[in-house]
Design a protein around this motif. Structure first.
Motif, PDB file in Angstrom:
ATOM      1  N   ARG A 106       0.690  -1.209   0.134  1.00  0.00           N
ATOM      2  CA  ARG A 106       0.225  -0.142  -0.022  1.00  0.00           C
ATOM      3  C   ARG A 106       0.368   1.044  -0.441  1.00  0.00           C
ATOM      4  O   ARG A 106       1.484   0.825   0.477  1.00  0.00           O
ATOM      5  N   MET A 107      -0.063   2.211  -0.756  1.00  0.00           N
ATOM      6  CA  MET A 107       1.111   3.995  -0.474  1.00  0.00           C
ATOM      7  C   MET A 107       1.978   3.504  -0.549  1.00  0.00           C
ATOM      8  O   MET A 107       3.603   4.379  -0.301  1.00  0.00           O
ATOM      9  N   GLY A 108       2.817   2.644  -1.909  1.00  0.00           N
ATOM     10  CA  GLY A 108       4.014   2.697  -2.674  1.00  0.00           C
ATOM     11  C   GLY A 108       5.189   1.894  -2.142  1.00  0.00           C
ATOM     12  O   GLY A 108       6.359   1.713  -2.219  1.00  0.00           O
ATOM     13  N   THR A 109       5.100   1.343  -0.769  1.00  0.00           N
ATOM     14  CA  THR A 109       5.493  -0.075  -0.255  1.00  0.00           C
ATOM     15  C   THR A 109       5.241  -1.277   0.086  1.00  0.00           C
ATOM     16  O   THR A 109       4.391  -1.645  -0.294  1.00  0.00           O
ATOM     17  N   GLY A 110       6.376  -1.763   0.104  1.00  0.00           N
ATOM     18  CA  GLY A 110       6.242  -3.402   0.436  1.00  0.00           C
ATOM     19  C   GLY A 110       7.706  -3.511   0.529  1.00  0.00           C
ATOM     20  O   GLY A 110       8.807  -2.957   0.692  1.00  0.00           O
ATOM     21  N   TYR A 111       7.515  -5.230   0.219  1.00  0.00           N
ATOM     22  CA  TYR A 111       8.607  -5.745   0.555  1.00  0.00           C
ATOM     23  C   TYR A 111       8.659  -6.312  -0.991  1.00  0.00           C
ATOM     24  O   TYR A 111       8.532  -6.176  -2.042  1.00  0.00           O
ATOM     25  N   ASN A 112      10.430  -6.007  -1.203  1.00  0.00           N
ATOM     26  CA  ASN A 112      11.568  -5.581  -1.743  1.00  0.00           C
ATOM     27  C   ASN A 112      11.090  -7.858  -3.121  1.00  0.00           C
ATOM     28  O   ASN A 112      11.245  -8.709  -2.486  1.00  0.00           O
ATOM     29  N   GLU A 113      10.320  -7.177  -3.662  1.00  0.00           N
ATOM     30  CA  GLU A 113       9.794  -8.896  -4.723  1.00  0.00           C
ATOM     31  C   GLU A 113      10.903  -9.250  -5.477  1.00  0.00           C
ATOM     32  O   GLU A 113      10.486 -10.984  -4.598  1.00  0.00           O
TER      33      GLU A 113
END
Length: 166
Positions: free
Chosen positions: A98-105
């Protein structure tokens, strides 16, 4: 009556009702139409309730695949069970952060590949439950990443499975 029948199917799909009812999707709910009846439900109230159910059904549909935690029983051999778990890891789909953040795929995908190899017994460097519980991943901003809560929840289940691998 039509509204009650649909709500019964929705509740069954969400795990709150009879398992014998046919599951329903968010699109089924969106496309539902009802005949107006004198003395029936207020249309606006039904619309609001159904919209809430649509959100719940979409959340359910987008949730990562849960791993079966129980040990294999009956005719299923231990290795078949671990193969089933490996196949589930390969199929998991995480929601975007969300909001352009997350774990590195890429980091998550590589780690999941190592877990699959461990479950299949095809690596000289197996991942342990402790490795999974202690794993740290980079977060990304702006570009796409996996929803952190989904990954953390999924990996907690994987750790439990890996404990049974010994």
């Amino acid at each position: 009556m039509e509204v009650d029948a649909l709500i019964g199917r929705i509740e069954a799909t969400l795990g709150r009702g009879s398992r014998a009812m046919e599951p329903v999707t968010a699109d089924d709910v969106r496309g539902a139409t009802f005949r107006a009846r004198r003395g029936g439900y207020q249309e606006t109230a039904v619309d609001f309730a159904l919209e809430a159910f649509v959100v719940a059904l979409e959340t359910l549909a987008n949730r990562p695949i849960r791993l079966a935690m129980a040990e294999p029983t009956g005719d299923m051999l231990r290795e078949e069970w671990f193969e089933t778990q490996a196949a589930r890891v390969e199929r998991v789909a995480f929601r975007p952060g969300r909001m352009g953040t997350g774990y590195n795929e890429d980091e998550i995908d590589s780690f999941l590949d190592r877990i699959v190899a461990t479950l299949r017994g095809t690596t000289d460097y197996p991942v342990t439950a402790k490795d999974v519980r202690g794993a740290k991943f980079s977060t990304v901003l702006i570009r796409s990443g996996y929803l952190i809560a989904d990954v953390d929840s999924f990996l907690a289940g994987i750790a439990d499975v890996l404990e049974q691998r010994h």
